[in-house]
Scaffold this active site. Structure first.
Site, PDB file in Angstrom:
ATOM      1  N   HIS A  96     108.821  51.392 -51.866  1.00 21.13           N
ATOM      2  CA  HIS A  96     108.585  52.456 -52.606  1.00 21.13           C
ATOM      3  C   HIS A  96     106.905  52.699 -52.197  1.00 21.13           C
ATOM      4  O   HIS A  96     106.077  52.271 -52.026  1.00 21.13           O
ATOM      5  CB  HIS A  96     108.293  52.173 -53.938  1.00 21.13           C
ATOM      6  CG  HIS A  96     108.048  53.340 -55.046  1.00 21.13           C
ATOM      7  ND1 HIS A  96     106.468  53.913 -55.082  1.00 21.13           N
ATOM      8  CD2 HIS A  96     108.972  53.764 -55.124  1.00 21.13           C
ATOM      9  CE1 HIS A  96     107.198  55.012 -56.120  1.00 21.13           C
ATOM     10  NE2 HIS A  96     108.149  55.330 -56.567  1.00 21.13           N
ATOM     11  N   GLU A 166     111.912  59.988 -50.997  1.00 18.15           N
ATOM     12  CA  GLU A 166     110.800  60.507 -52.141  1.00 18.15           C
ATOM     13  C   GLU A 166     109.616  61.003 -51.261  1.00 18.15           C
ATOM     14  O   GLU A 166     108.567  60.187 -51.395  1.00 18.15           O
ATOM     15  CB  GLU A 166     109.967  59.493 -53.096  1.00 18.15           C
ATOM     16  CG  GLU A 166     111.303  58.619 -53.854  1.00 18.15           C
ATOM     17  CD  GLU A 166     110.724  57.554 -55.203  1.00 18.15           C
ATOM     18  OE1 GLU A 166     110.945  58.217 -56.061  1.00 18.15           O
ATOM     19  OE2 GLU A 166     110.317  56.838 -54.417  1.00 18.15           O
TER      20      GLU A 166
HETATM   21  P1  13P Z   1     107.891  60.633 -60.497  1.00 13.86           P
HETATM   22  O1  13P Z   1     109.387  60.983 -61.547  1.00 13.86           O
HETATM   23  O2  13P Z   1     107.037  60.465 -61.904  1.00 13.86           O
HETATM   24  O3  13P Z   1     107.190  62.075 -60.002  1.00 13.86           O
HETATM   25  O4  13P Z   1     108.000  59.607 -59.509  1.00 13.86           O
HETATM   26  C1  13P Z   1     109.216  59.090 -58.588  1.00 13.86           C
HETATM   27  C2  13P Z   1     109.424  58.139 -58.117  1.00 13.86           C
HETATM   28  O5  13P Z   1     107.703  57.042 -57.433  1.00 13.86           O
HETATM   29  C3  13P Z   1     110.413  57.325 -58.828  1.00 13.86           C
HETATM   30  O6  13P Z   1     110.168  55.705 -57.865  1.00 13.86           O
END
Ligand code: 13P
Length: 253
Positions: A96, A166
């Protein structure tokens, strides 16, 4: 028809055992309404064993937010994949961006991924560029993160692999700041192409690609309809039961 996934990454938003239990009970009751949707939650380590009895024999799967790169030994503060499995976790978020920001390297993430797979857990490999530059060099970042994490990945284990794209610039903001559906569509096609290059067409085919970064009830439906992804990894909006349920509702077929 392909499965859809919505994974809630609680980060450190929900900390209290009683709040977590109440959340999980409500979620299991209401998630039954969303047939065909895989609903998973990743609470902090401290809540995994506590939530296991609540989520056992329900449709909601329990997972962890990170894992040690080591199997066992002198690694103060680490939690191994086998230890996670013993808590009832069945998946792990690997690599992550919150962890990468703390210094986790591609090499370390590669080891975490192997540990996860060797323990028989599903790995949700998180990738994403820090900046969305106009000359498109972020495509190279994505390609390099995938190649490094997935080098020597056993093809027999691709059933236990998912990718969560992400983009860091879109994380922790509001629905308007998320990636737009057209760009997401383009990126998920690119990710699929790289997966085919690394894993081969047959193995890559079934690997779900999710999106994360400011998913909220307001943008979930459009991004699901037009983004071309198999689901979402949700941060802040997953820690509030009503907004998480609204997102699930927006994702059902
Ligand atoms: P948000 O949905 O708060 O932008 O976070 C995304 C995230 O890092 C999920 O792993």
């Amino acid at each position: 028809m392909k499965k859809r996934f919505v994974i809630g990454n609680w980060k450190m938003y929900i900390a209290s055992p009683s709040e977590a239990k109440k959340f999980a009970l409500t979620l299991t009751r209401r998630a039954r309404l969303f047939r065909g949707l895989e609903v998973w939650v990743a609470p902090p380590f401290t809540l995994l064993s506590l939530l296991q009895p609540t989520l056992k024999n329900t449709s909601v799967r329990l997972g962890a937010q990170t894992v040690s790169a080591h199997k066992a030994g002198a690694h103060t503060g680490d939690v191994s994949a086998t230890m996670l499995k013993q808590t009832g976790a069945s998946f792990v978020l690997v690599g992550h961006s919150d962890r990468r920001a703390l210094g986790e390297t591609d090499a370390l993430i590669h080891e975490e991924l192997l540990q996860t797979i060797q323990a028989g857990l599903t790995a949700v490999l998180c990738i994403g560029e820090r900046e969305h530059d106009h000359n498109g060099s972020y495509f190279e970042v994505i390609s390099s993160q995938l190649s490094s994490a997935l080098s020597d990945f056993p093809r027999s284990a691709t059933r236990k692999l998912m990718i969560a794209y992400e983009p860091v610039w879109a994380i922790g903001k509001t629905a308007q700041d998320a990636m737009n559906p057209g760009e997401l569509q383009e990126m998920q096609i690119f990710i699929r192409k790289i997966l085919v290059d690394i894993l081969g067409r047959e193995s890559a085919r079934g690997v779900p690609v999710l999106y994360g970064g400011s998913i909220e009830p307001q943008n979930a439906h459009l991004l699901m309809q037009e983004g071309g992804v198999s689901g979402f990894l949700v941060g802040h909006a997953s820690a509030e039961i009503e907004s998480f349920i609204e997102i699930l509702s927006a994702c059902k077929k």
